[in-house]
Design an enzyme around this catalytic site. Sequence first.
Site, PDB file in Angstrom:
ATOM      1  N   ASP A 138       0.819  -1.208   0.000  1.00  0.00           N
ATOM      2  CA  ASP A 138       0.000   0.000   0.000  1.00  0.00           C
ATOM      3  C   ASP A 138       0.854   1.260   0.000  1.00  0.00           C
ATOM      4  O   ASP A 138       0.517   2.250  -0.645  1.00  0.00           O
ATOM      5  CB  ASP A 138      -0.929   0.002   1.221  1.00  0.00           C
ATOM      6  CG  ASP A 138      -2.124  -0.925   1.044  1.00  0.00           C
ATOM      7  OD1 ASP A 138      -2.335  -1.423  -0.076  1.00  0.00           O
ATOM      8  OD2 ASP A 138      -2.856  -1.147   2.031  1.00  0.00           O
ATOM      9  N   LYS A 141      -7.859   4.964  11.886  1.00  0.00           N
ATOM     10  CA  LYS A 141      -8.375   3.867  12.709  1.00  0.00           C
ATOM     11  C   LYS A 141      -7.520   3.653  13.950  1.00  0.00           C
ATOM     12  O   LYS A 141      -8.024   3.251  15.009  1.00  0.00           O
ATOM     13  CB  LYS A 141      -8.453   2.573  11.893  1.00  0.00           C
ATOM     14  CG  LYS A 141      -9.106   1.416  12.631  1.00  0.00           C
ATOM     15  CD  LYS A 141      -9.203   0.185  11.754  1.00  0.00           C
ATOM     16  CE  LYS A 141      -9.898  -0.950  12.509  1.00  0.00           C
ATOM     17  NZ  LYS A 141      -9.134  -1.370  13.708  1.00  0.00           N
ATOM     18  N   ASP A 185      -1.790  16.687  20.617  1.00  0.00           N
ATOM     19  CA  ASP A 185      -0.680  16.268  19.757  1.00  0.00           C
ATOM     20  C   ASP A 185      -0.912  16.622  18.295  1.00  0.00           C
ATOM     21  O   ASP A 185       0.033  16.887  17.555  1.00  0.00           O
ATOM     22  CB  ASP A 185      -0.474  14.758  19.873  1.00  0.00           C
ATOM     23  CG  ASP A 185       0.207  14.364  21.177  1.00  0.00           C
ATOM     24  OD1 ASP A 185       0.552  15.276  21.955  1.00  0.00           O
ATOM     25  OD2 ASP A 185       0.381  13.164  21.426  1.00  0.00           O
ATOM     26  N   THR A 219      -9.207   3.438   7.299  1.00  0.00           N
ATOM     27  CA  THR A 219      -8.700   2.197   7.882  1.00  0.00           C
ATOM     28  C   THR A 219      -7.223   2.291   8.241  1.00  0.00           C
ATOM     29  O   THR A 219      -6.652   1.321   8.751  1.00  0.00           O
ATOM     30  CB  THR A 219      -8.884   1.026   6.897  1.00  0.00           C
ATOM     31  OG1 THR A 219      -8.230   1.349   5.665  1.00  0.00           O
ATOM     32  CG2 THR A 219     -10.359   0.760   6.632  1.00  0.00           C
TER      33      THR A 219
END
Length: 267
Positions: free
Chosen positions: A52, A168, A153, A164
């Site tokens: 990916d 996630k 942060d 995702t």
Amino acid sequence: MTDDRRNLFVAYKQEDEVLRKVEPLLELAQNYGFTLVDDYKKANIIASIGGDGAFLQAVRKTGFRDDCLYVGVSTGELGFYCDFHVDDHEKMMTAMDNNQVEVRKYPTLAVTMDHDDSTFYCLNECSIRSSIIKTLVMDVFIDDLYFETFRGDGMIVSTPTGSTAYNKSVTGAVVDPKLQCYQVSEMASLNNNLYRTLGSSFVLSNERKLTFKIEQDNNQYPIIGIDNEALSIRHSESIRFHLSDLVVKTVKLKDNSFWHKVRRSFL
């Protein structure tokens, strides 16, 4: 594939192990009538070999072209952008010969900086955080409405397909990519009697615009992540987001939907 435009550009790392896997794949592609090109601008199909991360890099380095098809080919586990494995030649060719592939359209996020008015595109997400051990302070606007002041942060703004990924990991929701929207998630926000944020992720429609105005006092070192690349945005005062009309077209197997991938990856 039924399209007769078969100019193929292949993006991969120039490493011996990768080359050993790529060479037979390139030979197979030529045997099936694809023309290999060295210039991605002349390609109708752009294939990334890796995972990916390699796919994200290939899309970015070839300019988020919306007039060609992208294909993700994995050298390890299948990911969210890779429907094929580099060693599974038969599956690739069978899928194309038997019309088992479809075109999937991924939405992109447009990110504009105030200091030079440059616009960047993200396929997964844009993250903003402090590069030093110090709280980042930003005013959050939805359209022209002041919504909240964030202290923490940082923040992540993600596309549905990017929901995702980093999103996630900070307990953001997984969003169906057929929805025209984007998501905003917090990273370690301060919530107490003095400071307050929504404290949860929220989803905006494609008609909404989002703006972060960065407090300049003691916040001179923010850093921005554009998918898997980092940029310094020192002295930037605002960052604007909206869901772009630019889409990235990818080849997918008919029996490998987004939710097939979610189940395979997390359940």
